[in-house]
Design a protein around this motif. Sequence first.
Motif, PDB file in Angstrom:
ATOM      1  N   LYS A  29      30.858  46.224  51.752  1.00  0.00           N
ATOM      2  CA  LYS A  29      31.584  44.953  51.702  1.00  0.00           C
ATOM      3  C   LYS A  29      30.809  43.908  50.870  1.00  0.00           C
ATOM      4  N   ASP A  30      30.370  44.376  49.695  1.00  0.00           N
ATOM      5  CA  ASP A  30      29.631  43.482  48.795  1.00  0.00           C
ATOM      6  C   ASP A  30      30.480  43.023  47.608  1.00  0.00           C
ATOM      7  N   ARG A  31      31.807  43.259  47.706  1.00  0.00           N
ATOM      8  CA  ARG A  31      32.775  42.870  46.681  1.00  0.00           C
ATOM      9  C   ARG A  31      32.452  43.503  45.324  1.00  0.00           C
ATOM     10  N   GLY A  32      31.839  44.676  45.390  1.00  0.00           N
ATOM     11  CA  GLY A  32      31.524  45.392  44.154  1.00  0.00           C
ATOM     12  C   GLY A  32      32.718  46.093  43.549  1.00  0.00           C
ATOM     13  N   VAL A  33      33.720  46.422  44.373  1.00  0.00           N
ATOM     14  CA  VAL A  33      34.962  47.040  43.890  1.00  0.00           C
ATOM     15  C   VAL A  33      36.126  46.332  44.574  1.00  0.00           C
ATOM     16  N   LEU A  34      36.917  45.641  43.794  1.00  0.00           N
ATOM     17  CA  LEU A  34      38.099  44.945  44.307  1.00  0.00           C
ATOM     18  C   LEU A  34      39.346  45.676  43.847  1.00  0.00           C
ATOM     19  N   LYS A  35      40.276  45.880  44.770  1.00  0.00           N
ATOM     20  CA  LYS A  35      41.472  46.680  44.473  1.00  0.00           C
ATOM     21  C   LYS A  35      42.732  45.867  44.718  1.00  0.00           C
ATOM     22  N   ILE A  36      43.662  45.966  43.760  1.00  0.00           N
ATOM     23  CA  ILE A  36      44.994  45.370  43.897  1.00  0.00           C
ATOM     24  C   ILE A  36      46.018  46.480  43.668  1.00  0.00           C
ATOM     25  N   ILE A  37      46.910  46.695  44.625  1.00  0.00           N
ATOM     26  CA  ILE A  37      47.952  47.719  44.481  1.00  0.00           C
ATOM     27  C   ILE A  37      49.077  47.166  43.612  1.00  0.00           C
ATOM     28  N   LYS A  38      49.332  47.851  42.496  1.00  0.00           N
ATOM     29  CA  LYS A  38      50.398  47.446  41.581  1.00  0.00           C
ATOM     30  C   LYS A  38      51.715  48.163  41.887  1.00  0.00           C
ATOM     31  N   ARG A  39      51.601  49.376  42.405  1.00  0.00           N
ATOM     32  CA  ARG A  39      52.791  50.133  42.831  1.00  0.00           C
ATOM     33  C   ARG A  39      52.410  50.964  44.041  1.00  0.00           C
ATOM     34  N   ALA A  40      53.149  50.843  45.102  1.00  0.00           N
ATOM     35  CA  ALA A  40      52.842  51.571  46.337  1.00  0.00           C
ATOM     36  C   ALA A  40      53.052  53.067  46.146  1.00  0.00           C
ATOM     37  N   GLY A  41      52.303  53.853  46.893  1.00  0.00           N
ATOM     38  CA  GLY A  41      52.438  55.301  46.825  1.00  0.00           C
ATOM     39  C   GLY A  41      53.667  55.797  47.549  1.00  0.00           C
ATOM     40  N   ILE A 106      38.600  45.889  39.835  1.00  0.00           N
ATOM     41  CA  ILE A 106      37.565  45.115  39.167  1.00  0.00           C
ATOM     42  C   ILE A 106      36.239  45.613  39.731  1.00  0.00           C
ATOM     43  N   CYS A 107      35.376  46.149  38.859  1.00  0.00           N
ATOM     44  CA  CYS A 107      34.164  46.833  39.314  1.00  0.00           C
ATOM     45  C   CYS A 107      32.917  46.168  38.748  1.00  0.00           C
ATOM     46  N   LYS A 108      31.984  45.831  39.624  1.00  0.00           N
ATOM     47  CA  LYS A 108      30.706  45.304  39.188  1.00  0.00           C
ATOM     48  C   LYS A 108      29.889  46.419  38.526  1.00  0.00           C
ATOM     49  N   PRO A 109      28.890  46.054  37.703  1.00  0.00           N
ATOM     50  CA  PRO A 109      28.126  47.067  36.959  1.00  0.00           C
ATOM     51  C   PRO A 109      27.550  48.184  37.825  1.00  0.00           C
ATOM     52  N   GLU A 110      27.047  47.813  39.030  1.00  0.00           N
ATOM     53  CA  GLU A 110      26.412  48.847  39.866  1.00  0.00           C
ATOM     54  C   GLU A 110      27.408  49.894  40.362  1.00  0.00           C
ATOM     55  N   TYR A 111      28.700  49.604  40.249  1.00  0.00           N
ATOM     56  CA  TYR A 111      29.736  50.581  40.604  1.00  0.00           C
ATOM     57  C   TYR A 111      30.412  51.167  39.366  1.00  0.00           C
ATOM     58  N   GLY A 112      29.897  50.778  38.191  1.00  0.00           N
ATOM     59  CA  GLY A 112      30.428  51.287  36.928  1.00  0.00           C
ATOM     60  C   GLY A 112      29.356  52.035  36.166  1.00  0.00           C
ATOM     61  N   TYR A 113      28.979  51.485  35.002  1.00  0.00           N
ATOM     62  CA  TYR A 113      28.009  52.170  34.153  1.00  0.00           C
ATOM     63  C   TYR A 113      26.625  51.537  34.212  1.00  0.00           C
ATOM     64  N   GLY A 114      26.426  50.584  35.133  1.00  0.00           N
ATOM     65  CA  GLY A 114      25.102  50.041  35.415  1.00  0.00           C
ATOM     66  C   GLY A 114      24.450  49.305  34.267  1.00  0.00           C
ATOM     67  N   THR A 115      23.115  49.279  34.318  1.00  0.00           N
ATOM     68  CA  THR A 115      22.342  48.536  33.316  1.00  0.00           C
ATOM     69  C   THR A 115      22.362  49.226  31.952  1.00  0.00           C
ATOM     70  N   ALA A 116      22.645  50.513  31.936  1.00  0.00           N
ATOM     71  CA  ALA A 116      22.651  51.255  30.667  1.00  0.00           C
ATOM     72  C   ALA A 116      23.964  51.104  29.920  1.00  0.00           C
ATOM     73  N   GLY A 117      25.061  50.863  30.649  1.00  0.00           N
ATOM     74  CA  GLY A 117      26.370  50.855  30.013  1.00  0.00           C
ATOM     75  C   GLY A 117      26.754  52.248  29.553  1.00  0.00           C
ATOM     76  N   SER A 118      27.715  52.320  28.635  1.00  0.00           N
ATOM     77  CA  SER A 118      28.132  53.591  28.043  1.00  0.00           C
ATOM     78  C   SER A 118      28.385  53.353  26.556  1.00  0.00           C
ATOM     79  N   PRO A 119      27.268  53.242  25.792  1.00  0.00           N
ATOM     80  CA  PRO A 119      27.379  52.893  24.364  1.00  0.00           C
ATOM     81  C   PRO A 119      28.229  53.913  23.615  1.00  0.00           C
ATOM     82  N   PRO A 120      28.946  53.479  22.562  1.00  0.00           N
ATOM     83  CA  PRO A 120      29.003  52.087  22.105  1.00  0.00           C
ATOM     84  C   PRO A 120      30.151  51.280  22.736  1.00  0.00           C
ATOM     85  N   GLU A 121      30.998  51.958  23.544  1.00  0.00           N
ATOM     86  CA  GLU A 121      32.198  51.274  24.035  1.00  0.00           C
ATOM     87  C   GLU A 121      31.895  50.258  25.136  1.00  0.00           C
ATOM     88  N   VAL A 122      30.988  50.617  26.077  1.00  0.00           N
ATOM     89  CA  VAL A 122      30.735  49.747  27.231  1.00  0.00           C
ATOM     90  C   VAL A 122      29.319  49.181  27.135  1.00  0.00           C
TER      91      VAL A 122
END
Length: 460
Positions: A29-41, A106-122
Motif C-alpha cells: 500500500k505504497d501507491r506504487g501501482v495505481l489501477k483504474i478499470i476502463k472496462r469491466a471483465g 500508473i507505475c512508479k519506477p520500482e515497480y517498472g524498470y527501476g533506476t536502469a530504465g529500458s534504454p533507449p525507449e524508457v
Amino acid sequence: MTTDQDLKISGEAQPAAAADEGEDITPKKDRGVLKIIKRAGTENETPMIGDRVSIHHKGMLLNGKVFDSTHERTEPFTFHLGRGQVIKSWDIAVATMKKKEVCQLICKPEYGYGTAGSPPEVPPNSTLKFEIELLDFSGEDLYEDGGIIKRIKVKGEGYSYPNEGATVEIYLEGRCNGQLFDRRDVKYVIGEGEDHNIPSGVDKALEKMQKGEYCLLHLKSQYGFGDAGKHEFSIGPDMELDYEVTLKSFEKAKESWEMNTKEKVEQAAIAKEKGTAYFKASKYKQAVVQYGKIVSLLEMEYGLSDEERKISQSFLLAAFLNLSMCFLKLKDYMKVVECCDKALELDNTNEKGLYRRGEARLFMNEFDLANIDFHKVLEVNSENKAAKSQIAVCRKKIKEHNEREKRVYANMFQKFANQDAKKEGRKPSSEKDEALGKALEDSSDEEYNEEFEDEEKEEE
C-alpha cells in the motif's frame, strides 16, 4: 538522459491526477501501482499464480509517448503469472483482473524498470503508464500434454522442491464430478502414492511444489485412476479428477550424485524388490517408477571396478527387461522397443529382449522387423516354441499385407487405364486388364512362396 523530473521541468504534458487517481493495488500500500478499470471483465474469476495469461498492452511515458504495444505487433503477449517473467506491476495488476477486463496502470519506477530504465525507449527512474487487456488465462500444463493442470492458490516458500523418493506430508481433498470422495492428511514417499490410494498425477505435481504451497489440480484419466477406476472411492473407469493439495512439509531423498556406488547398488536392490511387488500386483505404472529408479541410479555410473561394473550391468539389464514387460502390459510399444534396445546393448543375444522387441514390433505392424527378431530368438534358443509360433503369425500378417497392397494397386492401375481409355475414345478393356492383373498376382505369389521356402530350408 531524460527522467520524470526532466519531463516536469521541460513542461511536457503529464497527467495531473496520475499520483492521485486509481486504486492502490500494491501489497505494501505504497501507491506504487495505481489501477483504474476502463472496462469491466466478463467473469468473476481472476488468474492464479503460475497461470498462463494472455494480454494486450500499450506502454507509455508520462508525456504520452508510446514505447511498446502489442496492438502494433497484432499478437498478444503471453507469460506465466507470478514467476517474475515480467515487471512487478504487471504481476501485481494482472492477478487482480478478470477476463476481458481493460485497465489503466500508473507505475512508479520500482515497480517498472527501476533506476536502469529500458534504454533507449524508457529512461531511468521513469514512472510509466500502461493500458492492459486480459484476453485469457488457464492453469499451468505441467507436462504439456493436458494431463495435469495446476493452479496455485497460495504460493509456497523457499526454492526447494521434493524429489522422487522424498517423504512428504500433505493435506488433500479429491473430487470427481464435484463430489468429494477423499479428504485427509497423509504422509508417504513420492513414487509410492498408489499404496495410499493417491493417483500418479498428485505424485508428479508434488515434485513441482514448494513447502506451504496450496494448489488446485485437474487430472485427466491417465494421471488419475485410469481405466481401472478406484473401487474404494466408487470411481468408475476413465474419470477426470480434481484435487486440492497443500504441501505441509517434506524431506528430500538423497540424490544419486550424493551417493557412492555401494549406496546406489543398495538403493537399486530396494527399487527392484518394490518394482517386482508392484508388477505381481498388476500395478504396472508403479512398477515402472521403481525400475526407472534403477536406471537413474546406475546408467551414468563411471569409474567402476570390474566387480562393480558386473553388478551394475546386471541390475540395469534386469531393469530394462522388466520395464519392457511393464510397457507391454501398458500397451506402450514404442517404449518396449526402446527398453529392449537398451537391454540388447548390454547383452545382444538376450532371449527375452529379442522376443519382447519382436512382440512390440508385431503389435506396431512392423511385421518384417518382428520376423527378424523372432528368428534371432531361435538362433539363441532353437527350442523356443513361442518364437516359432510368432514367426508363423508374422508370415500370415506379411502375406495379408501384401495382398491388400496388390488389391489397392490393381484398383489404382485399373482406374488410370479407364481414364486413359476415355481420353483416347476407347472402351476400357476390362477383361484384358483383369487377365494382366491375375498374371501379376500369380507371379507375385510365386516369388513370395519361393522366398519363404528358402527361409524354411535355412531353418532346417
